[in-house]
Design a protein around this motif. Structure first.
Motif, mmCIF file in Angstrom:
data_model
loop_
_atom_site.group_PDB
_atom_site.id
_atom_site.type_symbol
_atom_site.label_atom_id
_atom_site.label_comp_id
_atom_site.label_asym_id
_atom_site.label_seq_id
_atom_site.Cartn_x
_atom_site.Cartn_y
_atom_site.Cartn_z
ATOM 1 N N ASP B 96 0.797 -0.645 0.068
ATOM 2 C CA ASP B 96 -0.265 0.038 -0.018
ATOM 3 C C ASP B 96 0.757 1.244 -0.079
ATOM 4 O OD1 ASP B 96 -1.108 2.366 1.120
ATOM 5 O OD2 ASP B 96 -3.164 1.051 2.203
ATOM 6 N N PRO B 97 1.212 1.961 -1.364
ATOM 7 C CA PRO B 97 1.645 3.100 -1.345
ATOM 8 C C PRO B 97 1.343 4.239 -0.260
ATOM 9 C CG PRO B 97 0.294 2.517 -3.082
ATOM 10 C CD PRO B 97 0.310 1.906 -2.566
ATOM 11 N N HIS B 98 0.464 4.770 -0.236
ATOM 12 C CA HIS B 98 -0.191 5.260 0.623
ATOM 13 C C HIS B 98 0.461 5.559 2.152
ATOM 14 C CE1 HIS B 98 -2.899 8.505 2.237
ATOM 15 N NE2 HIS B 98 -2.424 7.685 3.293
ATOM 16 N N TYR B 99 -0.103 4.048 2.841
ATOM 17 C CA TYR B 99 1.023 3.397 4.087
ATOM 18 C C TYR B 99 1.801 3.583 4.388
ATOM 19 C CZ TYR B 99 1.451 1.189 8.158
ATOM 20 O OH TYR B 99 2.315 1.067 9.581
ATOM 21 N N ILE B 100 3.006 3.408 3.250
ATOM 22 C CA ILE B 100 4.221 3.180 2.912
ATOM 23 C C ILE B 100 5.062 5.070 3.434
ATOM 24 C CG2 ILE B 100 6.679 2.899 1.560
ATOM 25 C CD1 ILE B 100 5.170 0.810 0.415
ATOM 26 N N MET B 101 4.052 5.688 2.085
ATOM 27 C CA MET B 101 4.486 7.065 2.587
ATOM 28 C C MET B 101 4.191 7.189 3.393
ATOM 29 S SD MET B 101 2.863 9.189 -0.212
ATOM 30 C CE MET B 101 2.063 10.561 0.711
ATOM 31 N N GLN B 102 2.974 7.413 4.644
ATOM 32 C CA GLN B 102 2.582 7.709 6.135
ATOM 33 C C GLN B 102 4.067 7.115 6.818
ATOM 34 O OE1 GLN B 102 -1.033 6.878 7.048
ATOM 35 N NE2 GLN B 102 -1.663 9.011 6.813
ATOM 36 N N ALA B 103 4.190 6.287 6.391
ATOM 37 C CA ALA B 103 5.547 5.454 7.633
ATOM 38 C C ALA B 103 6.456 6.361 8.235
ATOM 39 C CB ALA B 103 5.699 3.641 7.155
ATOM 40 N N ASN B 104 7.329 5.915 6.048
ATOM 41 C CA ASN B 104 7.682 6.864 6.208
ATOM 42 C C ASN B 104 8.566 8.362 6.709
ATOM 43 O OD1 ASN B 104 9.428 4.787 4.974
ATOM 44 N ND2 ASN B 104 9.310 5.273 3.268
ATOM 45 N N GLU B 105 7.439 8.716 6.337
ATOM 46 C CA GLU B 105 6.785 10.174 7.038
ATOM 47 C C GLU B 105 7.240 10.648 8.497
ATOM 48 O OE1 GLU B 105 4.121 14.484 6.699
ATOM 49 O OE2 GLU B 105 3.720 12.821 7.861
ATOM 50 N N PHE B 106 6.848 9.156 9.214
ATOM 51 C CA PHE B 106 6.519 9.335 10.530
ATOM 52 C C PHE B 106 7.836 9.177 10.845
ATOM 53 C CE2 PHE B 106 5.508 6.549 14.830
ATOM 54 C CZ PHE B 106 5.601 7.773 15.001
ATOM 55 N N LYS B 107 8.516 8.307 10.471
ATOM 56 C CA LYS B 107 10.147 7.697 10.970
ATOM 57 C C LYS B 107 10.956 8.700 10.810
ATOM 58 C CE LYS B 107 10.412 3.552 10.261
ATOM 59 N NZ LYS B 107 10.326 1.935 9.972
ATOM 60 N N GLN B 108 10.310 9.843 10.149
ATOM 61 C CA GLN B 108 11.466 10.879 10.179
ATOM 62 C C GLN B 108 10.846 11.650 10.524
ATOM 63 O OE1 GLN B 108 11.133 12.960 5.770
ATOM 64 N NE2 GLN B 108 12.286 11.002 4.681
#
Lengths: 302, 167
Positions: B96-108
């Protein structure tokens, strides 16, 4: 939020009661903390190469030690564990030289010459040092040697050479003392010298050599030369361990040589003027090879 | 008593604690060169005092010396920590690309927030999360009580939890 203290911390250590967990879940805190824990679960930082790190540490440690806080000398004694008794015995001679003493050293790859009282000529081999006082004390000349040196004493003059292994006393003579690692060798070229190691005292006449290994009694042999080989631009060794020979080579050329530990012994000679040739002189009779990397690192291998 | 003066024991102490000591200094300073430098200096101090320090005390000795060296050297500045290879969570749907983007953003945002934590909290938090140390171990190394470690950890998590609030 009147929780018990440090409740978030106890989520990780798993020390929460069911009640506490239920409470955290209903407020949404449980999920939020779990998200943080999950996101940091596989977190790492730059890897650490321990082998490399340790090598770098030792290098730095030894550089600092050689800047003169005495660590290097302490290390030498530690390596001589078995010779502890000898070191103790020599403590008296060392104390004589404690304060007002002068130290002359020959840098790696160099020799140093000095004259004491107009009656004693000393030639220091590379990497060696000699400690002495400005004037005689009680009519006695005592010097402290680390490494290897050739002494020429005008007849009628007394000299004691203290080393970590034992002392050498003379009455007008020419002799060479070699005291490196486990190795203690005295060559007498002229006159007479007395060698004391621990309880053992031996007298050497001209053209005689006394060799001590790690432990046990010294061995007396004869020599043909009238000067130690290193004074004529070459090092000659007799049944010395490969590591000692390589250490000598490192001192002579002021280089670092990588080599696997070896129990083999080497007898022979290597020149001081040409590193390539010296390596060949050591390696070819031992069936060893050597290579020099672009960075100038030298490695000796089987 | 003088066991640490033996090179092979000294080496094993480096292999056992060297990485953690370096990491500890990195969590404090955010400067890897400085961390490696000070870790080396702490080990050199240990060597110089190898006769006086027992093997059992070696670890806390190293951490104490490292901490003192750090205090002497560093004028506090903002730290910027570099994290590597953060593995993706295994239990999420990575398609799920949306989830990945969110997860990466959260990590940053999380990494930035970690760097901004008070030093005490940050060090404890990362020793637990990255070096996987138990509170008891951290307490021993930092010469503080387990309670104090828990307090710092709780404080760290409480601050980081705020990330969820201001999305």
């Amino acid at each position: 939020m009147a929780y018990d203290e440090n409740i978030y911390a106890r989520i990780i250590s798993g020390e929460l009661s069911d009640d506490e967990i239920a409470q955290l879940k209903s407020s949404g805190e449980w999920q939020e903390i779990q998200a943080i824990l999950q996101a940091t679960e596989g977190m790492t930082i730059a890897a650490h190469d321990k082998e490399k790190g340790f090598d770098a540490l030792i290098k730095k440690r030894d550089v600092q030690a050689s800047k003169g806080n005495g660590t290097k000398i302490r290390r030498l004694y530690l390596q001589l564990g078995s010779a502890a008794a000898v070191v103790l015995l020599l403590a008296a001679a060392y104390l004589l030289l404690s304060d007002s003493s002068i130290r002359t050293s020959a840098a790696n790859g160099e020799m140093a010459e000095l004259n004491l009282d107009g009656t004693i000529d000393v030639t220091l081999n590379d990497g060696s040092s000699l400690q002495y006082t400005e004037t005689k004390e009680n009519g006695e000349r005592v010097v402290k040697l680390k490494g290897e040196a050739f002494f020429k004493v005008v007849p009628g003059n007394k000299l004691s050479v203290a080393t970590a292994h034992g002392t050498v006393q003379v009455l007008g003579t020419e002799f060479n003392v070699r005291s490196w690692g486990d190795n203690f060798t005295v060559d007498c070229f002229e006159g007479k010298v007395a060698v004391t190691k621990g309880q053992q005292r031996d007298e050497l006449k001209a053209k005689e050599r006394m060799t001590f290994r790690r432990s046990g009694k010294g061995k007396k042999t004869t020599i043909a030369d009238s000067r130690p080989g290193w004074m004529n631009g070459a090092t000659r060794v007799h049944q010395e361990s490969m590591s000692e020979v390589i250490e000598e080579l490192e001192r002579q050329y002021d280089v670092n040589i990588k080599h696997a530990p070896s129990l083999k012994t080497f007898s022979g000679e290597f020149v001081h003027s040409d590193l390539q040739k010296a390596l060949e002189q050591i390696c070819s009779p031992m069936g060893l090879k050597f290579k020099t990397s672009a960075e100038g690192e030298i490695e000796v291998y089987e | 008593m003088a066991d640490i003066c033996k090179e092979e024991i000294y080496k094993s102490l480096y292999f056992e604690h060297g990485t953690y000591l370096r990491n500890f200094l990195y969590y404090k300073s955010g400067d890897m060169n400085l961390a490696e430098d000070l870790a080396q200096d702490a080990y050199i101090k240990l060597w110089e005092n190898c006769k006086k320090v027992s093997i059992e005390k070696a670890k806390s000795y190293l951490f104490t010396v490292a901490n003192n060296l750090f205090l002497n050297k560093v004028s506090r500045k903002k730290v910027a920590l570099q994290f590597a290879n953060t593995k993706p969570n295994s239990d999420v749907d990575v398609s799920d690309p949306h989830y990945i983007m969110q997860a990466n953003e959260f990590k940053q945002r999380l990494e930035k927030a970690i760097a901004e934590l008070p030093e005490n909290q940050r060090v404890v938090f990362l020793m637990n999360r990255i070096d996987k140390k138990k509170y008891r171990e951290i307490a021993e190394e930092l010469s503080i009580s387990v309670k104090a470690v828990e307090k710092r950890m709780h404080g760290a998590l409480a601050s980081l939890r705020q990330l969820h609030k201001n999305v």
